[in-house]
Design a protein around this motif. Structure first.
Motif, PDB file in Angstrom:
ATOM      1  N   LYS A   1      37.223  -2.237   3.180  1.00  0.00           N
ATOM      2  CA  LYS A   1      36.977  -0.931   2.572  1.00  0.00           C
ATOM      3  C   LYS A   1      36.497   0.082   3.602  1.00  0.00           C
ATOM      4  O   LYS A   1      36.745   1.266   3.466  1.00  0.00           O
ATOM      5  CB  LYS A   1      35.968  -1.065   1.437  1.00  0.00           C
ATOM      6  CG  LYS A   1      36.637  -1.653   0.217  1.00  0.00           C
ATOM      7  CD  LYS A   1      35.761  -1.664  -0.989  1.00  0.00           C
ATOM      8  CE  LYS A   1      36.569  -2.118  -2.173  1.00  0.00           C
ATOM      9  NZ  LYS A   1      35.749  -2.261  -3.368  1.00  0.00           N
TER      10      LYS A   1
ATOM     11  N   LEU B   1      37.580  -0.036   6.713  1.00  0.00           N
ATOM     12  CA  LEU B   1      38.799   0.278   7.464  1.00  0.00           C
ATOM     13  C   LEU B   1      39.671   1.275   6.706  1.00  0.00           C
ATOM     14  O   LEU B   1      40.275   2.167   7.291  1.00  0.00           O
ATOM     15  CB  LEU B   1      39.613  -0.992   7.739  1.00  0.00           C
ATOM     16  CG  LEU B   1      39.046  -1.966   8.767  1.00  0.00           C
ATOM     17  CD1 LEU B   1      39.900  -3.216   8.851  1.00  0.00           C
ATOM     18  CD2 LEU B   1      38.975  -1.311  10.133  1.00  0.00           C
ATOM     19  N   THR B   2      39.748   1.131   5.374  1.00  0.00           N
ATOM     20  CA  THR B   2      40.571   2.059   4.602  1.00  0.00           C
ATOM     21  C   THR B   2      39.850   3.375   4.371  1.00  0.00           C
ATOM     22  O   THR B   2      40.473   4.342   3.971  1.00  0.00           O
ATOM     23  CB  THR B   2      40.939   1.497   3.218  1.00  0.00           C
ATOM     24  OG1 THR B   2      39.733   1.119   2.557  1.00  0.00           O
ATOM     25  CG2 THR B   2      41.851   0.311   3.332  1.00  0.00           C
ATOM     26  N   GLY B   3      38.546   3.395   4.611  1.00  0.00           N
ATOM     27  CA  GLY B   3      37.819   4.643   4.444  1.00  0.00           C
ATOM     28  C   GLY B   3      37.307   4.890   3.034  1.00  0.00           C
ATOM     29  O   GLY B   3      37.047   6.015   2.670  1.00  0.00           O
ATOM     30  N   THR B   4      37.131   3.825   2.245  1.00  0.00           N
ATOM     31  CA  THR B   4      36.515   4.043   0.936  1.00  0.00           C
ATOM     32  C   THR B   4      35.001   3.899   1.017  1.00  0.00           C
ATOM     33  O   THR B   4      34.300   4.401   0.157  1.00  0.00           O
ATOM     34  CB  THR B   4      37.059   3.090  -0.146  1.00  0.00           C
ATOM     35  OG1 THR B   4      37.461   1.885   0.459  1.00  0.00           O
ATOM     36  CG2 THR B   4      38.218   3.706  -0.857  1.00  0.00           C
ATOM     37  N   TYR B   5      34.511   3.202   2.034  1.00  0.00           N
ATOM     38  CA  TYR B   5      33.072   3.154   2.287  1.00  0.00           C
ATOM     39  C   TYR B   5      32.798   3.874   3.596  1.00  0.00           C
ATOM     40  O   TYR B   5      33.676   3.977   4.436  1.00  0.00           O
ATOM     41  CB  TYR B   5      32.582   1.716   2.433  1.00  0.00           C
ATOM     42  CG  TYR B   5      32.480   0.935   1.157  1.00  0.00           C
ATOM     43  CD1 TYR B   5      32.682   1.531  -0.077  1.00  0.00           C
ATOM     44  CD2 TYR B   5      32.174  -0.418   1.182  1.00  0.00           C
ATOM     45  CE1 TYR B   5      32.585   0.804  -1.240  1.00  0.00           C
ATOM     46  CE2 TYR B   5      32.076  -1.166   0.020  1.00  0.00           C
ATOM     47  CZ  TYR B   5      32.288  -0.557  -1.189  1.00  0.00           C
ATOM     48  OH  TYR B   5      32.178  -1.292  -2.332  1.00  0.00           O
ATOM     49  N   ARG B   6      31.563   4.301   3.770  1.00  0.00           N
ATOM     50  CA  ARG B   6      31.177   4.931   5.026  1.00  0.00           C
ATOM     51  C   ARG B   6      30.272   3.971   5.802  1.00  0.00           C
ATOM     52  O   ARG B   6      29.357   3.393   5.252  1.00  0.00           O
ATOM     53  CB  ARG B   6      30.439   6.242   4.751  1.00  0.00           C
ATOM     54  CG  ARG B   6      29.907   6.891   6.009  1.00  0.00           C
ATOM     55  CD  ARG B   6      29.417   8.278   5.734  1.00  0.00           C
ATOM     56  NE  ARG B   6      30.539   9.206   5.575  1.00  0.00           N
ATOM     57  CZ  ARG B   6      30.383  10.511   5.472  1.00  0.00           C
ATOM     58  NH1 ARG B   6      29.192  11.044   5.485  1.00  0.00           N
ATOM     59  NH2 ARG B   6      31.433  11.292   5.339  1.00  0.00           N
ATOM     60  N   ALA B   7      30.550   3.838   7.092  1.00  0.00           N
ATOM     61  CA  ALA B   7      29.783   2.913   7.922  1.00  0.00           C
ATOM     62  C   ALA B   7      28.391   3.465   8.183  1.00  0.00           C
ATOM     63  O   ALA B   7      28.197   4.671   8.231  1.00  0.00           O
ATOM     64  CB  ALA B   7      30.509   2.691   9.234  1.00  0.00           C
TER      65      ALA B   7
ATOM     66  N   LYS C   1      27.047  -2.279   8.346  1.00  0.00           N
ATOM     67  CA  LYS C   1      27.058  -1.759   6.981  1.00  0.00           C
ATOM     68  C   LYS C   1      26.062  -2.552   6.157  1.00  0.00           C
ATOM     69  O   LYS C   1      26.095  -3.781   6.133  1.00  0.00           O
ATOM     70  CB  LYS C   1      28.454  -1.900   6.371  1.00  0.00           C
ATOM     71  CG  LYS C   1      28.544  -1.421   4.944  1.00  0.00           C
ATOM     72  CD  LYS C   1      28.467   0.075   4.878  1.00  0.00           C
ATOM     73  CE  LYS C   1      28.246   0.556   3.456  1.00  0.00           C
ATOM     74  NZ  LYS C   1      27.938   1.983   3.392  1.00  0.00           N
TER      75      LYS C   1
ATOM     76  N   ARG D   1      29.591  -6.796  -4.782  1.00  0.00           N
ATOM     77  CA  ARG D   1      29.911  -5.394  -4.539  1.00  0.00           C
ATOM     78  C   ARG D   1      31.405  -5.152  -4.405  1.00  0.00           C
ATOM     79  O   ARG D   1      31.885  -4.074  -4.689  1.00  0.00           O
ATOM     80  CB  ARG D   1      29.274  -4.953  -3.226  1.00  0.00           C
ATOM     81  CG  ARG D   1      27.828  -4.784  -3.321  1.00  0.00           C
ATOM     82  CD  ARG D   1      27.489  -3.349  -3.042  1.00  0.00           C
ATOM     83  NE  ARG D   1      26.279  -3.029  -3.751  1.00  0.00           N
ATOM     84  CZ  ARG D   1      26.178  -1.963  -4.499  1.00  0.00           C
ATOM     85  NH1 ARG D   1      27.176  -1.145  -4.638  1.00  0.00           N
ATOM     86  NH2 ARG D   1      25.062  -1.703  -5.122  1.00  0.00           N
TER      87      ARG D   1
ATOM     88  N   GLU E   1      44.728  -3.255  -4.092  1.00  0.00           N
ATOM     89  CA  GLU E   1      44.978  -3.617  -5.480  1.00  0.00           C
ATOM     90  C   GLU E   1      46.262  -2.934  -5.886  1.00  0.00           C
ATOM     91  O   GLU E   1      46.540  -1.822  -5.448  1.00  0.00           O
ATOM     92  CB  GLU E   1      43.821  -3.127  -6.352  1.00  0.00           C
ATOM     93  CG  GLU E   1      43.813  -3.769  -7.709  1.00  0.00           C
ATOM     94  CD  GLU E   1      42.630  -3.300  -8.529  1.00  0.00           C
ATOM     95  OE1 GLU E   1      41.507  -3.399  -8.045  1.00  0.00           O
ATOM     96  OE2 GLU E   1      42.852  -2.822  -9.645  1.00  0.00           O
TER      97      GLU E   1
ATOM     98  N   ILE F   1      35.052   3.218  13.871  1.00  0.00           N
ATOM     99  CA  ILE F   1      36.349   2.631  13.551  1.00  0.00           C
ATOM    100  C   ILE F   1      37.394   3.639  13.971  1.00  0.00           C
ATOM    101  O   ILE F   1      37.296   4.814  13.611  1.00  0.00           O
ATOM    102  CB  ILE F   1      36.497   2.392  12.035  1.00  0.00           C
ATOM    103  CG1 ILE F   1      35.385   1.495  11.516  1.00  0.00           C
ATOM    104  CG2 ILE F   1      37.863   1.800  11.720  1.00  0.00           C
ATOM    105  CD1 ILE F   1      35.349   1.432  10.008  1.00  0.00           C
TER     106      ILE F   1
END
Lengths: 283, 354
Positions: free
Chosen positions: B166, B168-174, B107, B353, B190, B179
């Motif tokens: 992030k 792993l949780t899927g808020t960012y794209r690799a 990433k 970030r 949070e 994964i």
């Protein structure tokens, strides 16, 4: 409770990152509904008149314009049911403008949930439009009551109005998706849209004036604006079947207008789907 | 905060005596671990045989996916390991199904050299395009976590921990790599994400729970449990803006802990709130672990990881540099943080970030 060790059915599945719609349709629409509902509650939280403001605002704009165009400029006098036409048009246009401007900010305004949780991104602009959809639904009933009360003859074509509303909602959603995705990167979009383009559209669309007031050479151009055919058709169906409808334009213009509508929707959704997966990173 | 007591000035004479002792300890631990590994291998074989026997007796049951020797570093070893390369180092978890599998993950972020927010800036200041700096936050990260494991991911600021979480949780794209997870993932990144101060607890709880993955029906059903757990039954109709920050945190945590999941990804949520709250968090994590939930805790506090985790993974400048027992990883971490101390805060940009 948790499946954990005991459950061998937990197959590995790919985590692909953020998505616009997702596969879980039920979760998507549930989220849209809940987000829209809390946005609606929030909008009128603590105000005395509450959701009535959603009706009062278009009525206020209507009143001023009605007085101006029937008593000062005086062209409304010659048009049958000008008041009803004006009110209906303003209602549709208010929905379009409010929906798109709220949706435009939706991703940025909710950046905490965008960058911290996984959910279908398209739910946010869609929920913003739905919030104003509640207002539109209520206003529609009130305006229809006004039509009946003031003696507009009831016609079977009234049943076609949901088609106009549905097309308007589709257009609003697609434009909203486009704006929301772009706004995350370019903050100028807000000024450009709510300060310039929507104002231009208000006068460029047949809202204040009916289509027959437009010189024939201009009609094709006026109808290019995707909002115009909707306004023109709803007038023919609701008020005056003899008023010039979409057919007043040349065949080429109709085809062009239609493809422009489809293109707007397509580009809007395509841009959103392309941008949404990385929007959390640019906020 | 001080992570390890190596920061205290140590007398040189004592240090020279300590050196051999430390080496001996490392060696003994390594031996103990390899013995553990052998035991695990044998246990694994026994289990496999038993299963084979059972399979012969019964019509074929669905076979769970097996971990291919969960990559787990031995002390002293460093660098990225790919899973399944060493058949002999079967660990005691090797026989459990995989819960999280990360392969060759990359990433990077495009960092504009100048921030451009408006068209005017874009056109007037940078008419020929904006220069971008490629910031590699994660480089070829590979690991897997077995079901029921409690793993701590540690690293200094800017090592890429939060980015990894992030992803792993899927808020960012690799950018590259894959994964895969087994089951429902609950991020605990949070508390109270999306809470709207002007609305009541009821409205907020339902929206928050659905965002975290519950269905509205489940959220409604659990609503009273949530309020009870947070101890806020009397404040149900109060807008959240009138809550104290402690009440807000309690409510957020109550919602999160009511979300069922097979895998929990925990960021520094434990850092907020008082000691009593932190204790409750750890209690909930311990309970979830007993129920078989896989937990992945991201922290820069080695002490916290040592306290609960059975395995630690050290991220340093975007790569895994140590993976194994928390005590062993702690050493590598101490070195890594000293290195950062020397080079200043060069890697802070990456953390901005997250």
């Amino acid at each position: 409770m948790s499946a954990g060790l005991a459950d061998p059915s937990n197959e590995l599945r790919e985590v692909r990152g953020p998505y616009s719609f997702g596969n879980d349709r039920q979760r998507f629409f549930t989220l849209v509904w809940l987000l829209a509902r809390s946005d609606f509650k929030l909008r009128y939280a603590g105000s005395f008149l509450g959701p009535l403001w959603g009706l009062l605002r278009p009525i206020a704009i209507f009143s001023v314009l009605y007085v101006v165009f029937t008593h000062i400029v005086r062209f409304g006098d010659d048009i049958e049911y000008y008041a009803q036409l004006l009110l209906f048009n303003i209602m549709l246009f208010t929905f379009f403008v409010d929906g798109t401007t709220t949706a435009l900010r939706s991703l940025v305004r909710n950046q905490r949930i965008v960058s911290k949780t996984q959910f279908p991104r398209a739910a946010l602009p869609l929920a913003a439009v739905l919030t104003h959809g509640f207002n539109l639904g209520f206003n529609f009933l009130v305006v229809l009551g006004f039509f009946v009360f003031t003696g507009v003859p009831i016609r079977w074509t009234w049943l076609l109005i949901p088609v106009v509303i549905a097309l308007l909602v589709i257009l609003t959603v697609c434009v909203s998706a486009f704006l929301a995705a772009l706004y995350a990167q370019f903050r100028d979009i807000e000024q450009l849209w709510s300060g310039v383009i929507t104002r231009v559209l208000f006068y460029a669309s047949p809202i204040l004036y009916p289509l027959e007031f437009v010189p024939e050479s201009f009609r094709d151009i006026v109808l290019l604006n995707p909002l115009a055919p909707l306004l023109v058709e709803s007038r023919t169906w609701l008020i005056d079947p003899n008023a010039p409808g979409v057919e007043a334009a040349s065949g080429g213009a109709i085809a062009l207008s239609l493809s422009l509508f489809v293109l707007t929707c397509f580009v809007g959704v395509a841009v959103f789907v392309r941008t949404a997966p990385r929007v959390a990173e640019s906020l | 905060m001080s992570l390890i007591d190596d920061n205290e000035p140590v007398d040189e004479r004592l240090e020279s005596e300590l050196g051999p002792l430390r080496e001996e300890r490392t060696e003994l631990l390594a031996r103990a671990e390899s013995a553990d590994g052998q035991i695990a291998t044998l246990k694994g074989r026994i289990a496999a045989l038993e299963q084979a026997i059972a399979a012969m007796k019964e019509p074929a049951p669905p076979t769970p996916i097996r971990a291919q020797a969960a990559p787990k570093g031995l002390p002293g070893q460093s660098g990225v390991r790919s899973s399944g390369t060493n058949g002999n180092s079967a660990m005691h978890l090797a026989d459990r199904p995989i819960a999280v599998e990360v392969k060759h993950l990359h990433k990077s972020f495009k960092m504009p050299s100048h921030r451009v927010d408006t068209f005017k800036e874009r056109i007037l200041k940078h008419p020929f395009g904006i220069e971008y700096r490629q910031l590699e936050v994660l480089r070829d990260v590979t690991f897997s976590i077995a079901q029921g494991e409690f793993v701590g991911i540690v690293g200094v600021n800017g090592a890429g921990k939060s980015t990894l979480l992030k992803l792993l949780t899927g808020t960012y794209r690799a950018d590259a790599g894959s994964i895969r997870v087994a089951g429902r993932v609950a991020p605990l990144i949070e508390l109270g994400v999306g809470f709207i101060p002007d609305l009541t607890a009821r409205d907020n709880v339902v929206v928050n729970a659905v965002l975290l993955g519950l269905t509205p029906q489940e959220a409604e059903d659990r609503y009273h449990d949530i309020l009870e757990f947070a101890g806020l039954e009397d404040f149900e109709e109060l807008p959240l803006r009138n809550y104290s920050s402690g009440m807000m945190v309690r409510l957020g945590f109550a919602v999160t802990s009511m979300v069922e999941s097979d895998i929990m990804l925990v960021d520094e949520v434990l850092a907020v709130g008082d000691a009593d709250f932190q204790e409750r968090c750890m209690e909930v994590l311990a309970r979830r672990r007993r129920q078989g939930t896989t937990i992945c805790l991201v922290s820069h506090s080695m002490a916290r990881v040592k306290q609960g985790c059975e395995r630690a993974i050290l991220l340093d400048a975007g790569t895994i540099t140590a993976d194994g027992h928390p005590d062993e990883v702690a050493k590598a971490y101490a070195e890594a943080s000293r290195a950062v101390g020397r080079s200043g805060l060069g890697t802070v940009a990456a953390d901005a970030r997250s």
